[in-house]
Write an enzyme that holds these catalytic residues in place. Sequence first.
Site, PDB file in Angstrom:
ATOM      1  N   VAL A  45      61.825   8.853  23.851  1.00 10.79           N
ATOM      2  CA  VAL A  45      62.311   8.142  22.675  1.00 10.79           C
ATOM      3  C   VAL A  45      61.394   6.949  22.384  1.00 10.79           C
ATOM      4  CG1 VAL A  45      64.295   6.952  21.667  1.00 10.79           C
ATOM      5  CG2 VAL A  45      64.671   8.862  23.241  1.00 10.79           C
ATOM      6  N   ASP A  80      72.988  11.437  21.559  1.00 14.63           N
ATOM      7  CA  ASP A  80      72.533  12.529  22.425  1.00 14.63           C
ATOM      8  C   ASP A  80      73.361  13.806  22.249  1.00 14.63           C
ATOM      9  OD1 ASP A  80      71.056  13.866  24.247  1.00 14.63           O
ATOM     10  OD2 ASP A  80      71.638  12.672  25.992  1.00 14.63           O
ATOM     11  N   ASP A 119      78.460  16.535  26.578  1.00  8.23           N
ATOM     12  CA  ASP A 119      77.754  15.754  27.611  1.00  8.23           C
ATOM     13  C   ASP A 119      78.093  14.274  27.415  1.00  8.23           C
ATOM     14  OD1 ASP A 119      76.072  15.306  29.807  1.00  8.23           O
ATOM     15  OD2 ASP A 119      74.278  15.114  28.556  1.00  8.23           O
ATOM     16  N   LYS A 126      62.978  10.549  18.430  1.00 10.33           N
ATOM     17  CA  LYS A 126      63.277  11.265  19.678  1.00 10.33           C
ATOM     18  C   LYS A 126      62.419  12.519  19.718  1.00 10.33           C
ATOM     19  CE  LYS A 126      67.135  13.212  22.303  1.00 10.33           C
ATOM     20  NZ  LYS A 126      68.599  13.316  22.447  1.00 10.33           N
TER      21      LYS A 126
HETATM   22  N1  ATP Z   1      69.386   5.856  17.955  1.00  6.16           N
HETATM   23  C1  ATP Z   1      69.150   5.156  19.062  1.00  6.16           C
HETATM   24  N2  ATP Z   1      69.176   3.807  19.028  1.00  6.16           N
HETATM   25  C2  ATP Z   1      68.929   3.099  20.144  1.00  6.16           C
HETATM   26  N3  ATP Z   1      68.644   3.634  21.349  1.00  6.16           N
HETATM   27  C3  ATP Z   1      68.603   4.956  21.442  1.00  6.16           C
HETATM   28  C4  ATP Z   1      68.862   5.796  20.311  1.00  6.16           C
HETATM   29  N4  ATP Z   1      68.750   7.086  20.702  1.00  6.16           N
HETATM   30  C5  ATP Z   1      68.445   7.064  22.007  1.00  6.16           C
HETATM   31  N5  ATP Z   1      68.357   5.794  22.469  1.00  6.16           N
HETATM   32  C6  ATP Z   1      68.021   5.377  23.842  1.00  6.16           C
HETATM   33  O1  ATP Z   1      67.249   6.408  24.448  1.00  6.16           O
HETATM   34  C7  ATP Z   1      67.930   6.969  25.566  1.00  6.16           C
HETATM   35  C8  ATP Z   1      67.709   8.465  25.628  1.00  6.16           C
HETATM   36  O2  ATP Z   1      68.251   9.084  24.482  1.00  6.16           O
HETATM   37  P1  ATP Z   1      69.103  10.412  24.596  1.00  6.16           P
HETATM   38  O3  ATP Z   1      70.253  10.211  25.496  1.00  6.16           O
HETATM   39  O4  ATP Z   1      69.382  10.865  23.220  1.00  6.16           O
HETATM   40  O5  ATP Z   1      68.010  11.394  25.226  1.00  6.16           O
HETATM   41  P2  ATP Z   1      68.010  12.231  26.575  1.00  6.16           P
HETATM   42  O6  ATP Z   1      66.667  12.787  26.751  1.00  6.16           O
HETATM   43  O7  ATP Z   1      69.150  13.146  26.536  1.00  6.16           O
HETATM   44  O8  ATP Z   1      68.235  11.161  27.679  1.00  6.16           O
HETATM   45  P3  ATP Z   1      69.073  11.352  29.016  1.00  6.16           P
HETATM   46  O9  ATP Z   1      68.512  12.509  29.702  1.00  6.16           O
HETATM   47  O10 ATP Z   1      68.824  10.042  29.696  1.00  6.16           O
HETATM   48  O11 ATP Z   1      70.495  11.547  28.602  1.00  6.16           O
HETATM   49  C9  ATP Z   1      69.371   6.570  25.372  1.00  6.16           C
HETATM   50  O12 ATP Z   1      70.068   6.430  26.586  1.00  6.16           O
HETATM   51  C10 ATP Z   1      69.272   5.229  24.682  1.00  6.16           C
HETATM   52  O13 ATP Z   1      69.088   4.193  25.605  1.00  6.16           O
HETATM   53 MG    MG Z   2      71.234  10.975  27.047  1.00  7.00          MG
END
Ligand code: ATP
Ligand code: MG
Length: 285
Positions: free
Chosen positions: A31, A185, A168, A44
Amino acid sequence: MKTPIRILPLVEDGLVDEVLRPLMSGKEADVFVVRSGTEIRCAKVYKEANKRSFKKAVEYQEGRKVRNSRRARAMEKGSKFGRKEQEDVWQNAEVDALYRLAAVGVRVPEPYGCFDGVLLMELITDEDDHVAPRLNDVSMDAEQAREDHAVVMHYIMLMLYAGLIHGDLSEFNVLVDSYGPVIIDLPQAVDAAANNNAKRMLTRDVDNMTNYYAQYAPDLLNTQYAKEIWALFEAGELSPEIELSGTFDEVEQDADVDSVMQEIKAAMEEEQNRLERIREAQEEA
Ligand SMILES: Nc1ncnc2c1ncn2[C@@H]1O[C@H](COP(=O)(O)OP(=O)(O)OP(=O)(O)O)[C@@H](O)[C@H]1O
Ligand SMILES: [Mg+2]
């Protein structure tokens, strides 16, 4: 910073002007904080399937709709074309879910689209314009926990009203800004009507959130939101106006069993009477 190669197409198309900094590197995605004109946004970048470590992909993908039948066949065959399509479905699932949830009133980052495997969305920030913390990183008093828990339960209900289950949901996938919880997420969001695991996943989401908030307000452990929400869904009675109580009337279920038992008893009595009358008639004869 130097533009990551996966974001280059968005820069070329004018969707992103500058990549400011990496924000987080998760299991499924990297991200970044980006600038589009005067807006600060969040990009993302999904990892490719073989670099992801999402254990339960099968559980989630059941019932996921693929509208085009050539696509569906290719995906079943697992051809190279199929794998590419599978990736697109996965990546579009999150942007689709964000649009659908925003439309019914769930607080999620506002989506601006998904391009070449990069989801562009609103960056959730706190009052000082810092990136909002995850729920896991904030502490609160009991009253705040009860209030935020009720909001999240309402969001889970609204998601199901929109046909979706997060799948999740946890303190790591909820951000907290000055207005309250924001759900993030969602690539694994499941279609509630088409998935046999729907009730179990909904219950897991509710339990994760309830157990988390209960560390500040232990009385939340006595609530029964999953049963309440699922019963409303099954009865076709979900609506954005519903105010959940957190209680579930099991007595009503017991009463149903009771009435069946009563009917059986009445039928047996009737049969007993019939046999009695036959015996009496035979004795008279
Ligand atoms: N729109 C947003 N605004 C601010 N922070 C964000 C946003 N989207 C994601 N993040 C940050 O980025 C992190 C990872 O995003 P996300 O959970 O969507 O991806 P992930 O790859 O599934 O991560 P994880 O495996 O840690 O769950 C989030 O925990 C958050 O801290
Ligand atoms: Mg996540």
